[in-house]
Write an enzyme that holds these catalytic residues in place. Sequence first.
Site, PDB file in Angstrom:
ATOM      1  CG  ASP A  29      69.967  47.899 -68.673  1.00  0.00           C
ATOM      2  OD1 ASP A  29      70.704  47.905 -67.683  1.00  0.00           O
ATOM      3  OD2 ASP A  29      69.060  48.616 -69.054  1.00  0.00           O
TER       4      ASP A  29
ATOM      5  CG  HIS B 116      75.156  53.213 -66.297  1.00  0.00           C
ATOM      6  ND1 HIS B 116      74.531  53.263 -67.674  1.00  0.00           N
ATOM      7  CD2 HIS B 116      74.003  52.498 -65.657  1.00  0.00           C
ATOM      8  CE1 HIS B 116      73.287  52.773 -67.727  1.00  0.00           C
ATOM      9  NE2 HIS B 116      73.065  52.278 -66.489  1.00  0.00           N
TER      10      HIS B 116
END
Length: 309
Positions: A67, A63
């Site tokens: 991060d 996704h």
Amino acid sequence: MEIQFLGTGAGQPSKSRNVSSLALKLLDEINEVWLFDCGEGTQNRILETSIRPRKVSKIFITHLHGDHIFGLPGFLSSRAFQANEEQTDLEIYGPVGIKSFVLTSLRVSGSRLPYQIHFHEFDEGSLGKIMETDKFTVYAEALDHTIFCVGYRIMQKDLEGTLDADKLKAAGVPFGPLFGQVKNGQDVTLEDGTKIIAADYISAPRPGKVITILGDTRKTNASVRLAVNADVLVHESTYGKGDEKMARKHGHSTNMQAAEVAREAGAKHLLLNHISARFLSKDVSQLRKDASSIFENVYVVKDLEEVEI
Ligand SMILES: [Zn+2]
């Protein structure tokens, strides 16, 4: 094949855990390394391993949260600076938007790569089988996070049986063409009339490995489907036992929910990652201990740790 964890932390880096990335090392199988997610600093972690960036042939993104992708521009640029090495193309698989993120980062920074990147973007409507070669098939399915996020199921195709050469020699078959024929599954007759049944000298095909690598997610049935009979399930554990409500609110799972997924799917091993910096080392031991009450074969991974599959 091995999985080497490059970043096992949640959200932001800490001294002991970098943000998300792991390498599936398929060097013995196809002489390639596949990266799953590429958080900031992934290239620095790679420097501490034996992984050569040029061997990274595919990158799978779960996704678009920072991060999980902020390490891409740096890694892709450094991969170009491998003097005297042939430049090989790279495939990137991920949600719609990954192409624009990568190309924009490269363009505004004036970065030019001496190799091609082939993008394979998908959304909710284009999931399922996303890649197939003669040795591997990769499936993706949507999970349940705060933005579109997928999990991957990597299936190695079954491996052909191997010839027991010593047994064949003992049966009186001379080295040479006859050996080759038996190896190809052909029955042969020796000069003295002995019949050699090929199947007696070739081991049964071995089932290929199944590896399930999930992105960030609440507990969802898609995780179970992706992990059915997996040899290894890599599952996030952003929260601990008792924090199910918080986990749900923020689109994540607890260690207990990860263990439930592994149990429901009949997975063989569960590796927990995406560990919050809130957890001190004694808490990490507790995460494992609590989860093992539901699924015994569970382990909390650390950065740079390598797991043989
Ligand atoms: Zn996320």
